[in-house]
Scaffold this active site. Sequence first.
Site, short mmCIF file in Angstrom:
data_model
loop_
_atom_site.label_atom_id
_atom_site.label_comp_id
_atom_site.label_asym_id
_atom_site.label_seq_id
_atom_site.Cartn_x
_atom_site.Cartn_y
_atom_site.Cartn_z
N LEU A 168 89.66 -4.88 76.25
CA LEU A 168 88.36 -4.47 75.73
C LEU A 168 88.36 -4.40 74.21
CD1 LEU A 168 87.50 -1.64 78.29
CD2 LEU A 168 86.57 -3.96 78.22
N GLY A 169 89.49 -4.04 73.62
CA GLY A 169 89.53 -3.92 72.17
C GLY A 169 90.92 -3.55 71.69
N GLU A 170 91.09 -3.64 70.39
CA GLU A 170 92.39 -3.32 69.78
C GLU A 170 92.16 -2.61 68.46
OE1 GLU A 170 96.10 -5.70 67.67
OE2 GLU A 170 95.17 -6.57 69.46
N GLY A 171 92.98 -1.60 68.21
CA GLY A 171 92.95 -0.89 66.94
C GLY A 171 94.36 -0.57 66.51
N THR A 172 94.49 0.11 65.39
CA THR A 172 95.83 0.45 64.93
C THR A 172 96.48 1.48 65.84
OG1 THR A 172 94.81 2.05 63.44
CG2 THR A 172 95.38 -0.08 62.52
N VAL A 176 92.83 -1.04 74.26
CA VAL A 176 92.10 -0.54 75.42
C VAL A 176 91.87 -1.71 76.36
CG1 VAL A 176 89.99 0.54 76.26
CG2 VAL A 176 91.00 1.29 74.10
N LYS A 192 93.35 3.35 77.81
CA LYS A 192 93.80 3.30 76.42
C LYS A 192 95.33 3.33 76.42
CE LYS A 192 91.73 5.93 73.37
NZ LYS A 192 91.38 7.11 72.51
N ASP A 289 84.83 14.20 63.89
CA ASP A 289 84.81 12.76 63.60
C ASP A 289 83.65 12.07 64.30
OD1 ASP A 289 85.64 10.48 62.31
OD2 ASP A 289 87.12 9.94 63.83
#
Length: 499
Positions: A168-172, A176, A192, A289
Amino acid sequence: MPHPRRYHSSERGSRGSYHEHYQSRKHKRRRSRSWSSSSDRTRRRRREDSYHVRSRSSYDDHSSDRRLYDRRYCGSYRRNDYSRDRGEAYYDTDFRQSYEYHRENSSYRSQRSSRRKHRRRRRRSRTFSRSSSHSSRRAKSVEDDAEGHLIYHVGDWLQERYEIVSTLGEGTFGRVVQCVDHRRGGTQVALKIIKNVEKYKEAARLEINVLEKINEKDPDNKNLCVQMFDWFDYHGHMCISFELLGLSTFDFLKDNNYLPYPIHQVRHMAFQLCQAVKFLHDNKLTHTDLKPENILFVNSDYELTYNLEKKRDERSVKSTAVRVVDFGSATFDHEHHSTIVSTRHYRAPEVILELGWSQPCDVWSIGCIIFEYYVGFTLFQTHDNREHLAMMERILGPVPSRMIRKTRKQKYFYRGRLDWDENTSAGRYVRENCKPLRRYLTSEAEDHHQLFDLIENMLEYEPAKRLTLGEALQHPFFACLRTEPPNTKLWDSSRDISR
C-alpha cells in the site's frame, strides 16, 4: 529471493497486553519509556525543519520561484517526520556499500556475507514480543534490505496468518501492505511492517501502547480512531494490523489536483475530526501530529465528472467517513512533554515560542486542516520560525504582547514586536502570498462565514482563549449534523485510559 519463513504465534490474549509485557522484560536496565520516547521525539522534531518532505527552498533572491502551493508528495500510507538520511545512518557507510555490491553479484558467497551482516545488525537490536522468541535467531530465509525493510513477496505468509496481497505504501518507518487475515475469516487488513531499526521499533511500541488503551476504552470503535486488530514481532520487525482504510484526505486532495472539498464535505469531515480528537482529550491524551495525511477516508471511492470550464476531470469522494491515524507521537498528560511537537505547517504558536503545550495545540492543528480542506492548500507554507510567525501576523493579526513577554525566544522580537523586515525576499514572499483570513472566503453565504468563524476561534493565539473541541461541536456551523442534545456526551469520559 527466499520467502519469509512461517512460524506459529500464540494468540494475543495468551501473551497479555503490550504494556504488561513491555514492563516485564528482563533485559538490561534502561530509561523509562516516557523519558526515552520524549527525548527521541525532541531529537526528531528539532531536525524536522531540515528534511520534511514538503520543505521549500531556503531564502534567496528569486522570490518568484518560491511557490506557496508547491507540495511535494510522498506516496506512503502515512507521512512521518523521519528523514531518509536518518534511516540510512543506522548502517555504517561501508556496510551499505558492501551490501549493494554483494546484491549485484548474487552468489553463494554474497548470501553468506548477507547473513553475517544480518547477524551483526541483530546484535544491535532487541526483540520484543514473547511470541517472537524465534526472532532472536533470525531464520536464514528471512532477509532485510539495506535500509532495514523486510524483504517479502506477494503471496508470502506471516505468522501462518497474514497473506500479503499488495504493497500500500512505503515510508522511512517501514512499509504498509494489504493482507488477508485468515484468522479473521479472510478479512482484508492493513499491516504496518516496521523497519528492523531500533528507533522505529521504539516508536511502534509507543503507538501500540496508546492503541491498546484506546481499544480498551472504545471496544466498539465508535470514536473514529483507527482500530488496531493485532501486533507482533516478526524477526525484529514490529508489525501492527489495522482495519483497512482508503486514501488519506491529503492524498485524495493531491490526486484531485488540489481541488478543494465542497463545504458540505468539509463540514462532515471537520465534525468527525472534532469528535475523534475530543475523545482523546477527554481521556488525557494529546495527538500532537494532526494533519491531512493522518486523517484517512474509510472508503475513498469517488465519482468522476468533467469540468468543461477548467477542461479536466474532477473527483468527488462518495463517502466522507474518516478515521484518525498515527498515534506514534501521542502523549498522555502525565508523560513528559517534549519541547517541539507537530508537523511544521500545523504547529501552534505556543510550541514555536516554547511556552509549553497541551490539548489546545491539537485544536490549532484542526483549524489549519479545515482551512486546507476548504481552499486546497496549506495555510502556513513555511519551515522557518520567524517566517511562520510573520505569516501568522499577516493572516491573524499581531502576536499578543503577553506571549512575547513570556517566551524565551526573544531573538524573534525587538521592542515587543516581531523582528521582521518586509523588504527582504522572505518579507515579499509573505506579503504577496498571505492575506487576512477572511479574504480567503470563496462565497458570502452564511455557512461559509460560519466556517471561518469556527476557524478563527480555533486559531486563537493564546491557548487559554482557544476554542475547546466540546465548544467546537456546538458551533452553528455544525448545527445540521448534531443529532444529540447539547449536553449529551457521545461517550462516557469518567474512565481514564491514561494509566
